[in-house]
Design a protein around this motif. Structure first.
Motif, mmCIF file in Angstrom:
data_model
loop_
_atom_site.group_PDB
_atom_site.id
_atom_site.type_symbol
_atom_site.label_atom_id
_atom_site.label_comp_id
_atom_site.label_asym_id
_atom_site.label_seq_id
_atom_site.Cartn_x
_atom_site.Cartn_y
_atom_site.Cartn_z
ATOM 1 N N TYR A 63 43.268 42.628 22.528
ATOM 2 C CA TYR A 63 43.405 42.329 23.945
ATOM 3 C C TYR A 63 42.103 42.756 24.612
ATOM 4 O O TYR A 63 41.767 43.943 24.617
ATOM 5 C CB TYR A 63 44.592 43.096 24.539
ATOM 6 N N MET A 65 39.529 42.698 27.997
ATOM 7 C CA MET A 65 39.422 42.543 29.439
ATOM 8 C C MET A 65 38.060 43.040 29.885
ATOM 9 O O MET A 65 37.417 43.820 29.168
ATOM 10 C CB MET A 65 40.534 43.302 30.153
ATOM 11 N N TRP A 82 38.969 42.508 37.429
ATOM 12 C CA TRP A 82 39.673 42.536 36.145
ATOM 13 C C TRP A 82 39.879 41.101 35.687
ATOM 14 O O TRP A 82 40.427 40.284 36.424
ATOM 15 C CB TRP A 82 41.019 43.220 36.357
ATOM 16 N N THR A 83 39.433 40.802 34.492
ATOM 17 C CA THR A 83 39.646 39.488 33.892
ATOM 18 C C THR A 83 40.093 39.656 32.454
ATOM 19 O O THR A 83 39.445 40.367 31.688
ATOM 20 C CB THR A 83 38.350 38.643 33.911
ATOM 21 N N TRP A 84 41.207 39.018 32.085
ATOM 22 C CA TRP A 84 41.645 38.979 30.696
ATOM 23 C C TRP A 84 40.863 37.898 29.979
ATOM 24 O O TRP A 84 40.659 36.812 30.516
ATOM 25 C CB TRP A 84 43.132 38.643 30.592
ATOM 26 N N HIS A 85 40.438 38.171 28.759
ATOM 27 C CA HIS A 85 39.784 37.170 27.923
ATOM 28 C C HIS A 85 40.854 36.543 27.038
ATOM 29 O O HIS A 85 41.548 37.246 26.312
ATOM 30 C CB HIS A 85 38.681 37.802 27.076
ATOM 31 N N GLN A 91 38.873 32.575 30.048
ATOM 32 C CA GLN A 91 39.174 33.784 30.801
ATOM 33 C C GLN A 91 40.273 33.486 31.819
ATOM 34 O O GLN A 91 40.301 32.399 32.401
ATOM 35 C CB GLN A 91 37.941 34.297 31.542
ATOM 36 N N HIS A 126 51.920 42.968 34.860
ATOM 37 C CA HIS A 126 50.919 44.013 35.061
ATOM 38 C C HIS A 126 51.571 45.318 35.523
ATOM 39 O O HIS A 126 51.161 46.398 35.094
ATOM 40 C CB HIS A 126 49.853 43.561 36.066
#
Length: 147
Positions: A63, A65, A82-85, A91, A126
């Protein structure tokens, strides 16, 4: 847009709590969930600029980020994007997190505001993520290292 607001009190000074949520060595003690490792991180929230984290669970799932630290106001607040890859190099949409530390009669309060999440479902995920892992681990860390 979804938003999360989590508040937790700790029996430590505001300065101590701020160090715990910003300094790399301390963040590494509570970031993520039990059973996860952090094979690749740049988790320094003491200065503006880029940050990233990769968490690895016991099944080998990764995971990742990343984001930018947007402001640091010791010992009151720190903010970051905050960015999730996602798989395939994609993204997720960028969201924003602010840690705010305020004094209380018995210590300090941490408020986490996580805003600009794409929808209420993502916000709920989240909120579960923050409360079931990092907040539990932060409390444990501050209990074992109160100074």
């Amino acid at each position: 847009m979804g938003e999360v607001r989590i508040t937790r009190d700790f029996p430590v000074t505001p300065e101590r709590l701020f160090r715990a949520v910003t300094q790399r060595a301390e963040v590494l003690e509570w970031w993520g969930h039990d059973g996860m490792t952090l094979p690749d991180t740049a988790l320094d929230f003491t200065r503006e600029g880029p940050w990233h984290s990769e968490m690895l669970d016991s099944d080998g799932n990764r995971y990742r980020m990343s984001g930018q630290v947007t402001h640091v106001d010791p010992p009151r607040s720190v903010g970051f994007t905050w960015t999730w890859h996602l798989p395939e190099g994609m993204q997720a949409p960028e969201s924003h997190v602010t840690f705010t530390v305020t004094p209380t009669r018995d210590g300090a309060r941490l408020t986490i505001d996580h805003r600009d999440l794409p929808n209420d479902d993502r916000a709920a995920r989240h909120e579960t993520g923050w409360t079931s892992g990092p907040m539990v681990r932060l409390a444990r860390h501050l209990q074992t290292c109160p100074h």
